[in-house]
Design a protein around this motif. Structure first.
Motif, PDB file in Angstrom:
ATOM      1  N   LEU A  62       0.833  -1.206   0.000  1.00 23.16           N
ATOM      2  CA  LEU A  62       0.000   0.000   0.000  1.00 23.16           C
ATOM      3  C   LEU A  62       0.868   1.257   0.000  1.00 23.16           C
ATOM      4  N   LEU A  63       1.941   1.240   0.800  1.00 27.39           N
ATOM      5  CA  LEU A  63       2.837   2.395   0.834  1.00 27.39           C
ATOM      6  C   LEU A  63       3.476   2.631  -0.527  1.00 27.39           C
ATOM      7  N   GLN A  64       3.947   1.548  -1.146  1.00 26.78           N
ATOM      8  CA  GLN A  64       4.578   1.679  -2.457  1.00 26.78           C
ATOM      9  C   GLN A  64       3.577   2.175  -3.498  1.00 26.78           C
ATOM     10  N   GLY A  65       2.355   1.682  -3.425  1.00 23.87           N
ATOM     11  CA  GLY A  65       1.335   2.119  -4.367  1.00 23.87           C
ATOM     12  C   GLY A  65       1.004   3.593  -4.230  1.00 23.87           C
ATOM     13  N   LEU A  66       1.106   4.101  -2.999  1.00 26.03           N
ATOM     14  CA  LEU A  66       0.829   5.524  -2.753  1.00 26.03           C
ATOM     15  C   LEU A  66       2.071   6.396  -2.911  1.00 26.03           C
ATOM     16  N   GLY A  67       3.218   5.761  -3.145  1.00 27.48           N
ATOM     17  CA  GLY A  67       4.457   6.514  -3.318  1.00 27.48           C
ATOM     18  C   GLY A  67       4.981   7.128  -2.034  1.00 27.48           C
ATOM     19  N   ILE A  68       4.707   6.499  -0.909  1.00 27.55           N
ATOM     20  CA  ILE A  68       5.147   7.008   0.393  1.00 27.55           C
ATOM     21  C   ILE A  68       6.364   6.215   0.852  1.00 27.55           C
ATOM     22  N   SER A  69       7.434   6.918   1.210  1.00 25.80           N
ATOM     23  CA  SER A  69       8.632   6.231   1.675  1.00 25.80           C
ATOM     24  C   SER A  69       8.420   5.727   3.104  1.00 25.80           C
ATOM     25  N   LEU A  70       9.152   4.670   3.439  1.00 22.41           N
ATOM     26  CA  LEU A  70       9.026   4.110   4.786  1.00 22.41           C
ATOM     27  C   LEU A  70       9.475   5.117   5.842  1.00 22.41           C
ATOM     28  N   GLY A  71      10.521   5.877   5.533  1.00 18.55           N
ATOM     29  CA  GLY A  71      11.008   6.876   6.486  1.00 18.55           C
ATOM     30  C   GLY A  71       9.948   7.913   6.814  1.00 18.55           C
ATOM     31  N   SER A  72       9.277   8.423   5.770  1.00 22.88           N
ATOM     32  CA  SER A  72       8.222   9.422   5.984  1.00 22.88           C
ATOM     33  C   SER A  72       7.071   8.837   6.786  1.00 22.88           C
ATOM     34  N   PHE A  73       6.708   7.590   6.471  1.00 28.05           N
ATOM     35  CA  PHE A  73       5.603   6.955   7.184  1.00 28.05           C
ATOM     36  C   PHE A  73       5.973   6.709   8.640  1.00 28.05           C
ATOM     37  N   ARG A  74       7.245   6.364   8.901  1.00 25.40           N
ATOM     38  CA  ARG A  74       7.683   6.167  10.281  1.00 25.40           C
ATOM     39  C   ARG A  74       7.558   7.456  11.080  1.00 25.40           C
ATOM     40  N   VAL A  75       7.991   8.561  10.498  1.00 26.77           N
ATOM     41  CA  VAL A  75       7.909   9.839  11.210  1.00 26.77           C
ATOM     42  C   VAL A  75       6.450  10.198  11.480  1.00 26.77           C
ATOM     43  N   ALA A  76       5.585  10.075  10.445  1.00 27.53           N
ATOM     44  CA  ALA A  76       4.172  10.402  10.619  1.00 27.53           C
ATOM     45  C   ALA A  76       3.521   9.468  11.635  1.00 27.53           C
ATOM     46  N   GLY A  77       3.811   8.162  11.528  1.00 26.06           N
ATOM     47  CA  GLY A  77       3.241   7.211  12.478  1.00 26.06           C
ATOM     48  C   GLY A  77       3.739   7.436  13.889  1.00 26.06           C
ATOM     49  N   GLY A  78       5.021   7.785  14.025  1.00 22.78           N
ATOM     50  CA  GLY A  78       5.580   8.051  15.346  1.00 22.78           C
ATOM     51  C   GLY A  78       4.941   9.264  16.005  1.00 22.78           C
ATOM     52  N   ILE A  79       4.696  10.307  15.202  1.00 23.33           N
ATOM     53  CA  ILE A  79       4.033  11.507  15.729  1.00 23.33           C
ATOM     54  C   ILE A  79       2.617  11.170  16.196  1.00 23.33           C
ATOM     55  N   LEU A  80       1.905  10.375  15.386  1.00 24.69           N
ATOM     56  CA  LEU A  80       0.551   9.964  15.766  1.00 24.69           C
ATOM     57  C   LEU A  80       0.578   9.176  17.067  1.00 24.69           C
ATOM     58  N   LEU A  81       1.517   8.234  17.190  1.00 18.63           N
ATOM     59  CA  LEU A  81       1.615   7.444  18.411  1.00 18.63           C
ATOM     60  C   LEU A  81       1.950   8.322  19.612  1.00 18.63           C
ATOM     61  N   PHE A  82       2.800   9.328  19.409  1.00 15.06           N
ATOM     62  CA  PHE A  82       3.168  10.215  20.514  1.00 15.06           C
ATOM     63  C   PHE A  82       1.960  11.024  20.978  1.00 15.06           C
ATOM     64  N   LEU A  83       1.128  11.468  20.026  1.00 21.03           N
ATOM     65  CA  LEU A  83      -0.081  12.205  20.395  1.00 21.03           C
ATOM     66  C   LEU A  83      -1.035  11.303  21.183  1.00 21.03           C
ATOM     67  N   ILE A  84      -1.130  10.032  20.751  1.00 27.59           N
ATOM     68  CA  ILE A  84      -1.961   9.076  21.482  1.00 27.59           C
ATOM     69  C   ILE A  84      -1.428   8.900  22.900  1.00 27.59           C
ATOM     70  N   ALA A  85      -0.099   8.786  23.015  1.00 28.02           N
ATOM     71  CA  ALA A  85       0.536   8.601  24.327  1.00 28.02           C
ATOM     72  C   ALA A  85       0.262   9.791  25.237  1.00 28.02           C
ATOM     73  N   LEU A  86       0.335  11.011  24.682  1.00 27.21           N
ATOM     74  CA  LEU A  86       0.051  12.204  25.480  1.00 27.21           C
ATOM     75  C   LEU A  86      -1.378  12.171  26.011  1.00 27.21           C
ATOM     76  N   GLY A  87      -2.311  11.761  25.155  1.00 25.95           N
ATOM     77  CA  GLY A  87      -3.701  11.661  25.592  1.00 25.95           C
ATOM     78  C   GLY A  87      -3.876  10.639  26.697  1.00 25.95           C
ATOM     79  N   MET A  88      -3.167   9.505  26.578  1.00 24.75           N
ATOM     80  CA  MET A  88      -3.266   8.458  27.591  1.00 24.75           C
ATOM     81  C   MET A  88      -2.682   8.914  28.926  1.00 24.75           C
ATOM     82  N   VAL A 202      12.765   8.662  15.537  1.00 27.63           N
ATOM     83  CA  VAL A 202      14.217   8.730  15.329  1.00 27.63           C
ATOM     84  C   VAL A 202      14.629   7.807  14.185  1.00 27.63           C
ATOM     85  N   SER A 203      14.054   6.601  14.160  1.00 24.72           N
ATOM     86  CA  SER A 203      14.361   5.653  13.087  1.00 24.72           C
ATOM     87  C   SER A 203      13.946   6.218  11.729  1.00 24.72           C
ATOM     88  N   GLY A 204      12.784   6.871  11.678  1.00 24.11           N
ATOM     89  CA  GLY A 204      12.325   7.467  10.432  1.00 24.11           C
ATOM     90  C   GLY A 204      13.201   8.616   9.975  1.00 24.11           C
TER      91      GLY A 204
END
Length: 213
Positions: A62-88, A202-204
């Motif tokens: 799916l990522l390849q089909g959308l032209g999204i690099s793994l690094g970019s997705f890691r950063v975006a996903g990490g930010i989303l997870l951090f926001l979830i963590a702040l809420g928790m 950081v990995s992203g």
């Protein structure tokens, strides 16, 4: 089982966090018999496993089909997870999961089978939402060995079984821990999730900017 797989299982436990679905399941299942509760729990947990398995196997495509690099997705996903963590860790408001009040309906239950709510909203997005899906894609996309990919799917199966046990013991868990206990667990999970989110970000960034290595 190496440290990376342990990290994946830990991420699943923290993100899915069955204790967060306990109050909703108790509210939804009031007035239903044990057979209906078991059926709803099985459907919800099967949905969690199917979702994890699907995105583990096809997330990178799916990522390849959308032209999204793994690094970019890691950063975006990490930010989303951090926001979830702040809420928790704060007031429990989760930007990627609705709270119980938003999902509770005044509609009489006899007009709506319990199994109808097992997939949505109980399984998706209450148990496995955007944060969980992002994590599955991030970890599976960096795996090249089919055996390790199978371990991710196996981890999803283990978490699904754990979710089923938690839902079936929902009344006992609620009585044992109470609202305070459940809140404490959510905050502890939030701290762990924040650390995992930083690791993913950081990995992203290292993926996008190799000079950071």
């Amino acid at each position: 089982m190496d440290a990376e797989i342990v990290k994946i299982i830990l991420a699943f436990v923290v993100l899915i966090n069955p204790s967060s679905a306990v109050p909703l399941f108790i509210n939804m299942s009031q007035g239903y018999d044990i057979h209906q509760k078991r059926k709803a729990a099985r459907i919800a947990c099967a949905t969690v496993f199917i979702t994890i398995a699907f995105f583990a196997l096809f997330g990178e495509i799916l990522l390849q089909g959308l032209g999204i690099s793994l690094g970019s997705f890691r950063v975006a996903g990490g930010i989303l997870l951090f926001l979830i963590a702040l809420g928790m860790m704060s007031d429990g408001n989760n930007p990627a999961k609705p709270n119980e009040d938003e999902l509770t309906s005044d509609e009489p239950k006899d007009l709506k089978p319990l199994t109808g709510s097992a997939v949505v909203p109980l399984a998706i997005p209450m148990m496995i939402g955007p944060g969980g899906i992002s994590t599955v894609i991030i970890y599976s996309a960096q795996v090249t060995d089919p055996m390790r990919l199978g371990l991710i799917v196996l981890a999803g199966l283990c978490i699904s079984i754990f979710c089923y046990v938690s839902l079936m013991a929902a009344d006992k868990i609620s009585q044992l821990l109470g609202d305070t206990g459940l809140n404490v667990i959510n905050r502890i999970m939030g701290i762990i999730l924040a650390a995992l989110a930083i690791e993913i970000i950081v990995s992203g960034l290292r993926n996008i900017f190799p000079a950071l290595l």
